[in-house]
Design a protein around this motif. Structure first.
Motif, PDB file in Angstrom:
ATOM      1  N   ARG A  74       0.616  11.385  -4.756  1.00 51.59           N
ATOM      2  CA  ARG A  74      -0.665  10.748  -4.429  1.00 51.59           C
ATOM      3  C   ARG A  74      -0.832   9.491  -5.288  1.00 51.59           C
ATOM      4  NH1 ARG A  74      -5.454  14.853  -4.480  1.00 51.59           N
ATOM      5  NH2 ARG A  74      -4.788  15.227  -6.599  1.00 51.59           N
ATOM      6  N   PRO A  75      -1.669   8.539  -4.864  1.00 50.27           N
ATOM      7  CA  PRO A  75      -1.811   7.291  -5.616  1.00 50.27           C
ATOM      8  C   PRO A  75      -2.108   7.510  -7.105  1.00 50.27           C
ATOM      9  CG  PRO A  75      -3.083   7.178  -3.580  1.00 50.27           C
ATOM     10  CD  PRO A  75      -2.530   8.558  -3.657  1.00 50.27           C
ATOM     11  N   ALA A  76      -2.989   8.477  -7.376  1.00 54.36           N
ATOM     12  CA  ALA A  76      -3.399   8.723  -8.762  1.00 54.36           C
ATOM     13  C   ALA A  76      -2.245   9.213  -9.633  1.00 54.36           C
ATOM     14  CB  ALA A  76      -4.527   9.745  -8.778  1.00 54.36           C
ATOM     15  N   LEU A  94      -0.989   4.522  -0.890  1.00 51.41           N
ATOM     16  CA  LEU A  94      -2.172   4.480  -0.023  1.00 51.41           C
ATOM     17  C   LEU A  94      -1.787   4.601   1.447  1.00 51.41           C
ATOM     18  CD1 LEU A  94      -3.910   1.610  -1.984  1.00 51.41           C
ATOM     19  CD2 LEU A  94      -4.603   4.010  -1.962  1.00 51.41           C
ATOM     20  N   LYS A  95      -0.514   4.422   1.748  1.00 46.73           N
ATOM     21  CA  LYS A  95      -0.009   4.654   3.109  1.00 46.73           C
ATOM     22  C   LYS A  95       1.212   5.556   2.984  1.00 46.73           C
ATOM     23  CE  LYS A  95      -1.603   1.462   6.387  1.00 46.73           C
ATOM     24  NZ  LYS A  95      -2.720   0.907   5.668  1.00 46.73           N
ATOM     25  N   GLU A 111       0.830  -1.212   0.000  1.00 47.07           N
ATOM     26  CA  GLU A 111       0.000   0.000   0.000  1.00 47.07           C
ATOM     27  C   GLU A 111       0.862   1.260   0.000  1.00 47.07           C
ATOM     28  OE1 GLU A 111      -3.067  -0.047   2.966  1.00 47.07           O
ATOM     29  OE2 GLU A 111      -4.217  -1.564   1.876  1.00 47.07           O
ATOM     30  N   ARG A 167      -9.654   9.929 -15.489  1.00 50.26           N
ATOM     31  CA  ARG A 167      -8.425  10.615 -15.928  1.00 50.26           C
ATOM     32  C   ARG A 167      -8.691  11.526 -17.121  1.00 50.26           C
ATOM     33  NH1 ARG A 167      -3.895   9.021 -13.359  1.00 50.26           N
ATOM     34  NH2 ARG A 167      -4.082   7.079 -12.176  1.00 50.26           N
ATOM     35  N   TYR A 212      -3.702  -1.466  -8.954  1.00 50.07           N
ATOM     36  CA  TYR A 212      -3.782  -2.156  -7.661  1.00 50.07           C
ATOM     37  C   TYR A 212      -4.883  -3.211  -7.716  1.00 50.07           C
ATOM     38  CZ  TYR A 212      -4.762  -2.548  -2.583  1.00 50.07           C
ATOM     39  OH  TYR A 212      -4.992  -3.000  -1.310  1.00 50.07           O
ATOM     40  N   VAL A 242       0.226   3.460 -10.925  1.00 50.69           N
ATOM     41  CA  VAL A 242       0.172   2.081 -10.422  1.00 50.69           C
ATOM     42  C   VAL A 242      -1.212   1.499 -10.658  1.00 50.69           C
ATOM     43  CG1 VAL A 242       1.922   2.250  -8.607  1.00 50.69           C
ATOM     44  CG2 VAL A 242      -0.435   2.854  -8.086  1.00 50.69           C
ATOM     45  N   CYS A 263       1.858   1.834  -3.483  1.00 49.23           N
ATOM     46  CA  CYS A 263       0.729   2.401  -4.235  1.00 49.23           C
ATOM     47  C   CYS A 263       0.429   3.842  -3.831  1.00 49.23           C
ATOM     48  CB  CYS A 263      -0.534   1.576  -3.999  1.00 49.23           C
ATOM     49  SG  CYS A 263      -0.493  -0.048  -4.731  1.00 49.23           S
TER      50      CYS A 263
END
Lengths: 288, 217
Positions: B68-70, B49-50, B44, B100, B76, B74, B47
């Protein structure tokens, strides 16, 4: 040895358990039906018809529907973010935050009304009470449109605020349980696909919480309908002005018209059943 | 391609410290370790997320630690797919391209392309309720690959599947690897799955992430 362990005499019968759960649930249903039947035995079609035709009761029904609906909408607006915060985030003093949100559930309703009365009229902000601040602002709007009340206390906004303070706490609980039941990994996946936190909330979490939103709104509406104590203290019970159905019952009892009070109670039950059924049917259609 | 340097990450009271891991471009890395050792926490963190407490993560030479994840590029795939329960399969596959900002027609075309590749074209008008575990994992894989990610993170994607479906999904992943240039980080408890799919196998032991099979470069 093994045969003995599996012998039917060693396994307890299901009958006592089933009898207990059905018996206890059934007793509660019987109690509710008995209460309604007692009311029904004390009223007549004539009393109900008189109540429906009473202009004060009609005004009270209309005001009740309006205030309960506004309260339900406000409760949903507040409970959705509050429930989401409680379900998704860990932060310092979360338990305190959580407990504060439960206070309106555990406090006696009269105390909530009294507390609102003190907050608006005795707590000074910049040398003036909140009532005065809001009164000045609302008076401006009242001059522009007479249907807008010129203050809060003992007026219609006080009814809504009193109902909202209690009802919203129930809505927050419902929304928290709803979001707790939604897998947060779906939002995580959405964030890797291109969403920010808000996108994941609006596009993934909230659509899945739609049933919970309907349940929270319904619960808030139902709580608002039955709210009496805080409304009486903060909004008063002035005929034709701040009279909602719960206060109508009180006013009828106070003048010794028990038949009228029971008839209005029956109207409340009818209104509640109609609205709750309609909302649940709509909710089911939406989520099928 | 994935380069993790002295990474420390925290999840509640659990803390994983000074993790180092390097996965070359287009390699398929498998991450193993005991339950609760921090595999998912590490994944995570890759990704986004953490948040990392310390250390850094690079994709190629580009540092992504604070992105940021976006913004990381990646894909997931969580354990049971975490399929969006209110969306049709076609909408799930077009979700990434749509958010997107792709044109609607492009997003639709991409979702159809992915569905054909994964053999789930027949599911496009279905909602997730009632889909099998294998179908759900195919959708989750397709959804993760829809935006052509450079890194694919899979968290025990086969753990809840029966042996035949596991075999099918493994074949699918092998085929996807041939067609897509992603670098993968895949968590599993299964040694057989790790040996079948992995170019390299890492194992988390205590606070160390050790390369136990394959070559770092």
């Amino acid at each position: 040895m093994a045969e003995e362990a599996y012998s039917p005499s060693k396994i307890r019968s299901d009958v006592p358990f089933l009898a207990a759960i059905w018996g206890i649930s059934g007793m509660y249903v019987v109690l509710i039906i008995a209460v309604l039947a007692a009311d029904a035995s004390y009223t007549s079609v004539h009393d109900l018809w008189s109540a429906v035709n009473d202009p004060n009761v009609r005004a009270s029904i209309w005001l009740t529907l309006q205030t309960c609906s506004v309260t339900a909408i406000l409760s949903v607006i507040v409970s959705v973010p509050a429930g989401y915060v409680l379900a998704r985030y860990h932060f310092p003093l979360k338990r305190v935050f959580d407990s504060i949100l439960d206070i309106p559930i555990v406090l006696p309703p009269l105390v909530i009304g009294l507390s609102l009365l003190i907050l608006f009229n005795q707590v000074m902000v910049g040398g003036q009470s909140i009532e005065k601040w809001l009164g000045e602002w609302l008076s401006g709007l009242h001059a522009w449109n007479e249907s807008i009340p010129s203050g809060v206390t003992y007026r219609i906004p006080a009814i809504i605020l009193a109902q909202f303070t209690v009802s919203c706490a129930f809505a927050v609980r419902t929304m928290r349980n709803t979001f707790d039941g939604i897998d947060p990994r779906q939002e995580k996946v959405a964030m890797t696909l291109g969403c920010g936190r808000s996108g994941a909330f609006w596009l993934i979490a909230l659509p899945q919480a739609s049933r919970g939103v309907i349940a929270a709104g319904t619960l808030a509406w139902a709580r608002a309908l039955g709210e009496f104590g805080p409304v009486l203290v903060f909004a008063g019970a002035t005929r034709g002005s701040t009279e909602v159905l719960a206060t109508t019952v009180f006013l009828e009892i106070s003048i010794g018209n028990l038949e009228g009070a029971v008839a209005v109670s029956f109207l409340m039950i009818a209104v509640a059943i109609m609205v709750l059924t309609a909302v649940r049917i709509l909710g089911m259609r939406q989520t099928v | 391609m994935i380069n993790i340097k002295d990474l420390s990450v925290r999840a509640g009271d659990f803390r994983l410290s000074n993790v180092n891991l390097r996965v070359p471009k287009s390699a398929y890395a498998v991450l193993m370790g005991k339950t609760g050792c921090g595999k998912t926490t590490l994944l995570e963190c890759v990704c986004g997320l953490k948040r990392a407490v310390a250390g850094s993560i690079y994709f190629d030479d580009h540092e992504v630690t604070n992105l940021r994840p976006a913004e990381r590029g990646v894909g997931y795939v969580p354990q049971d797919g975490a399929i969006f329960s209110t969306m049709k399969v076609s909408d799930q596959l077009a979700f990434g391209p749509s958010v997107r900002g792709w044109e609607k027609s492009e997003a639709k075309l991409r979702s159809e392309e992915i569905a054909d590749e994964l053999g789930i074209g027949y599911l496009m008008n279905r909602y997730p309720a009632g889909l099998s575990g294998g179908e759900r994992q195919r959708i989750a894989l397709g959804r993760a690959l829809s935006c052509r990610p450079q890194v694919l993170c899979l968290d025990e994607p086969l753990s809840a599947l029966d042996d035949d479906t596991k075999d099918e999904i493994c074949e699918l992943i092998e085929r996807l690897r041939r067609n897509h240039p992603f670098t993968a980080l895949h968590i599993t408890h299964s040694r057989a799955e790790a040996e079948r799919l992995g170019d390299m196998i890492f194992k988390i032991e205590g606070n160390d992430c050790l390369l136990v099979e394959g070559q770092a470069n």
